[in-house]
Design a protein around this motif. Structure first.
Motif, PDB file in Angstrom:
ATOM      1  N   ASP A 149      22.070   8.602   2.239  1.00 50.11           N
ATOM      2  CA  ASP A 149      20.832   8.068   1.657  1.00 50.11           C
ATOM      3  C   ASP A 149      20.712   6.587   2.034  1.00 50.11           C
ATOM      4  N   TYR A 150      20.402   6.340   3.292  1.00 48.94           N
ATOM      5  CA  TYR A 150      20.229   4.967   3.763  1.00 48.94           C
ATOM      6  C   TYR A 150      19.041   4.908   4.714  1.00 48.94           C
TER       7      TYR A 150
ATOM      8  N   ILE B 241      10.043  -1.326  -0.448  1.00 52.87           N
ATOM      9  CA  ILE B 241      11.204  -0.436  -0.379  1.00 52.87           C
ATOM     10  C   ILE B 241      12.115  -0.746  -1.558  1.00 52.87           C
ATOM     11  N   ILE B 242      12.367   0.265  -2.368  1.00 50.58           N
ATOM     12  CA  ILE B 242      13.247   0.107  -3.533  1.00 50.58           C
ATOM     13  C   ILE B 242      14.624   0.643  -3.166  1.00 50.58           C
TER      14      ILE B 242
ATOM     15  N   SER C 110       0.817  -1.216   0.000  1.00 48.42           N
ATOM     16  CA  SER C 110       0.000   0.000   0.000  1.00 48.42           C
ATOM     17  C   SER C 110       0.851   1.266   0.000  1.00 48.42           C
ATOM     18  N   GLU C 111       2.179   1.100   0.065  1.00 44.47           N
ATOM     19  CA  GLU C 111       3.061   2.269   0.099  1.00 44.47           C
ATOM     20  C   GLU C 111       4.411   1.867  -0.471  1.00 44.47           C
ATOM     21  N   GLU C 112       5.052   2.825  -1.146  1.00 41.44           N
ATOM     22  CA  GLU C 112       6.357   2.557  -1.752  1.00 41.44           C
ATOM     23  C   GLU C 112       7.330   3.663  -1.376  1.00 41.44           C
ATOM     24  N   ILE C 113       8.546   3.288  -0.955  1.00 46.49           N
ATOM     25  CA  ILE C 113       9.582   4.265  -0.629  1.00 46.49           C
ATOM     26  C   ILE C 113      10.893   3.819  -1.271  1.00 46.49           C
TER      27      ILE C 113
ATOM     28  N   HIS D  13      18.506  -3.343 -12.044  1.00 50.60           N
ATOM     29  CA  HIS D  13      19.282  -2.213 -11.525  1.00 50.60           C
ATOM     30  C   HIS D  13      18.906  -1.816 -10.095  1.00 50.60           C
ATOM     31  N   TYR D  14      18.095  -2.612  -9.442  1.00 53.24           N
ATOM     32  CA  TYR D  14      17.698  -2.288  -8.067  1.00 53.24           C
ATOM     33  C   TYR D  14      17.135  -3.541  -7.400  1.00 53.24           C
ATOM     34  N   VAL D  15      16.767  -3.386  -6.138  1.00 47.60           N
ATOM     35  CA  VAL D  15      16.190  -4.484  -5.361  1.00 47.60           C
ATOM     36  C   VAL D  15      14.865  -4.020  -4.768  1.00 47.60           C
ATOM     37  N   GLU D  16      13.857  -4.877  -4.831  1.00 48.41           N
ATOM     38  CA  GLU D  16      12.570  -4.603  -4.181  1.00 48.41           C
ATOM     39  C   GLU D  16      12.496  -5.422  -2.893  1.00 48.41           C
ATOM     40  N   VAL D  17      12.277  -4.720  -1.796  1.00 50.74           N
ATOM     41  CA  VAL D  17      12.186  -5.367  -0.488  1.00 50.74           C
ATOM     42  C   VAL D  17      10.784  -5.118   0.061  1.00 50.74           C
TER      43      VAL D  17
END
Length: 529
Positions: free
Chosen positions: A90-91, A342-343, A60-63, A325-329
């Motif tokens: 940026d962590y 969380i991207i 329901s939310e993406e950051i 090019h990224y990870v979805e958590v």
């Protein structure tokens, strides 16, 4: 009972007389004791076990963030510190519990703070420059004197009396059995400690210590590796160490640091307990340790400036997807009962192996042994012990537990009031899974009986002085260094996944101490940058 002495006939008669005067008081206390407050706390294993079912709501939310750290124990906090100090801000850190610190957590009642896990830090080796720098940042290490010896904040070090042992019906200073031991036992103890001094200084041809902190810096010579494949008891027997007192001391020491005793840990780990710390940083303070009423939660708090507005607690990570090019958590917010995606460009899992195996099929924890622990914080009436001086660490010979810490020992205000102690017990067994299930199912009265049966060996009347007892269950408290754990199993577990997912935890050292967790977070953050 007098610390470090023996009962005389005069003491015995005095005890009988005083006991007769106290009968009405003790009867009153016994009535009061029946309604004493019992409470159970522990790590949030109910939320953790949701990883098995993975029955979570839709996202329901993406950051987004550059670096995501999963796990708010010392490894995760150490990584945050490294990122911040190297101009990478940026962590984001996420943690399943409602607080940071992991096994370096604490509680508090109206009388004292108290530890809910690790409770002290020995002086680091002079080679551990990163830990020493951290202690300077904390104000614990305040520079060097004119002789080059470190100036340390003595208020954060153990005050006298540091430790004592209840042995042969009386208390003695130090935890090495001394009272009325045989000449043969004394000779064995002397020979053992001389051997440990030799191991403490021993290096290989490349100049590496055989036993180092961090473990990563230890020698890998064949003779060293063979010690890591042996059971410690077998090594002790091969060296003709047979006295009951020496074997008890070895078993207690291993249970205290590793959870498992000499029948289970490797010979390398058993020797490392004595030889890994070099006592070479400070001449003045080498026998003392850093400690606080709340234990190592004080150290965890020093990391807070690196996690302010950069952490989310009550968040359980349950799935990961690696993209080009990224990870979805995917993380479940237990407070608001919603799922966040969380991207991140790179992800650091500063979580134990048994958690990682529920997320990554390639990260099985079958060869990792996690020992269950029980901590019990007990509030006692202020006259507990009478004129007997409680030490910081109070150990009972032959006990199933590990003794207790006097939580107010470091109290400089010298307030006379109710006493607070924390009793420690690990479950040393070849079946930690079974012991863990048993611990989870024990109720308040069963836990009370278990703890008091142990403490009554030294304090027969302790129950009459108890105001309340808080039991803290830790099912997977720490990794245990069984044979093949350190140089084989733990080393292999460091392997990154897909070039974007990294791992850092004291599990990867095979020994669960502050310096190893600190090192693993630092090592991995460097690798990620």
């Amino acid at each position: 009972m007098k610390s470090g002495g023996k009962y005389s006939r005069k003491d015995f008669l005095k005890t009988l007389f005083l006991g007769s005067l106290m009968i009405p008081f003790l009867q009153y206390c016994s009535k009061k004791g029946k309604s004493l407050l019992l409470k159970i706390t522990g790590t949030d294993y109910v939320l953790g076990h949701k990883l098995w079912a993975k029955d979570f709501p839709e996202v329901s939310e993406e950051i987004s963030t550059q670096y995501l750290i999963v796990g708010g124990g010392i490894s995760g906090l150490s990584a945050c510190r490294f990122f911040s100090q190297n101009n990478e801000n940026d962590y984001l850190l996420v943690e399943m519990e409602n607080h940071l610190g992991g096994n370096s957590s604490s509680g508090q009642n109206k009388f004292s703070k108290f530890p809910l896990g690790a409770h002290y830090l020995p002086l680091p080796n002079r080679e551990n420059t990163e830990v020493i720098e951290f202690l300077k940042e904390c104000g614990i290490y305040q520079g060097d004197d004119e002789d080059g010896d470190p100036v340390l904040d003595e208020y954060q070090m153990t005050f006298p009396q540091q430790e004592r042992l209840f042995f042969k019906n009386s208390w003695q200073n130090d935890i090495v059995p001394q009272n009325s031991v045989s000449a043969e036992t004394k000779a064995e103890l002397d020979r053992f400690f001389k051997m440990m001094n030799h191991f403490r200084d021993k290096k290989d041809a490349q100049g590496n210590y055989w036993f180092a902190i961090p473990v990563h810096d230890s020698s890998r010579e064949d003779e060293v590796l063979q010690l890591e494949k042996m059971i410690f008891r077998n090594w002790l027997e091969s060296e003709n160490f047979n006295s009951e007192e020496l074997l008890w001391l070895m078993d207690y020491s291993c249970r205290d640091d590793y959870g498992l005793g000499i029948d289970y840990v490797s010979a390398w780990a058993g020797i490392h307990y004595f030889a890994g710390r070099k006592n070479n940083w400070s001449k003045k303070y080498k026998d003392q340790v850093f400690t606080w009423p709340e234990g190592n939660a004080r150290l965890a708090k020093h990391f807070s400036k690196y996690t302010e507005r950069k952490s989310l607690s009550d968040h359980l990570v349950f799935d990961v997807k690696i993209r080009d090019h990224y990870v979805e958590v995917f993380s479940f917010d237990n407070l608001h009962k919603k799922t966040r995606k969380i991207i991140a460009q790179k992800v650091l899992f500063a979580t134990p192996k048994f958690v990682n195996e529920r997320i990554f099929d390639s990260k099985k924890a079958g060869k990792f042994n996690y020992v269950p622990w029980l901590l019990t914080t007990i509030t006692l009436q202020n006259d507990f012990g009478g004129d007997e001086e409680l030490a910081w660490d109070n150990v009972i010979y032959g006990s199933d537990g590990l003794g207790y810490i006097y939580d107010q020992h470091q109290n400089v205000e010298q307030i006379m009031g109710e006493k607070v102690i924390t009793y420690y017990r690990s479950f040393s067994t070849n079946d930690c899974k079974r012991a863990r299930k048993k611990l989870y199912h024990l109720k308040e009265d069963q836990l009370k009986k278990m703890v008091l049966e142990d403490l009554k060996k030294a304090h027969p009347l302790i129950e009459d002085f108890i105001i309340d007892m808080q039991f803290h269950k830790i099912g997977h408290a720490m990794i245990a260094p069984v044979p093949h754990q350190i140089f084989e199993t733990s080393e292999k577990a460091k392997t990154p996944v897909g070039g974007r997912i990294f791992f850092a935890h004291s599990d990867l050292s095979g020994i669960s101490i502050f310096e190893e967790a600190f090192y693993q977070g630092l090592r991995t953050a460097k690798e990620m940058l």
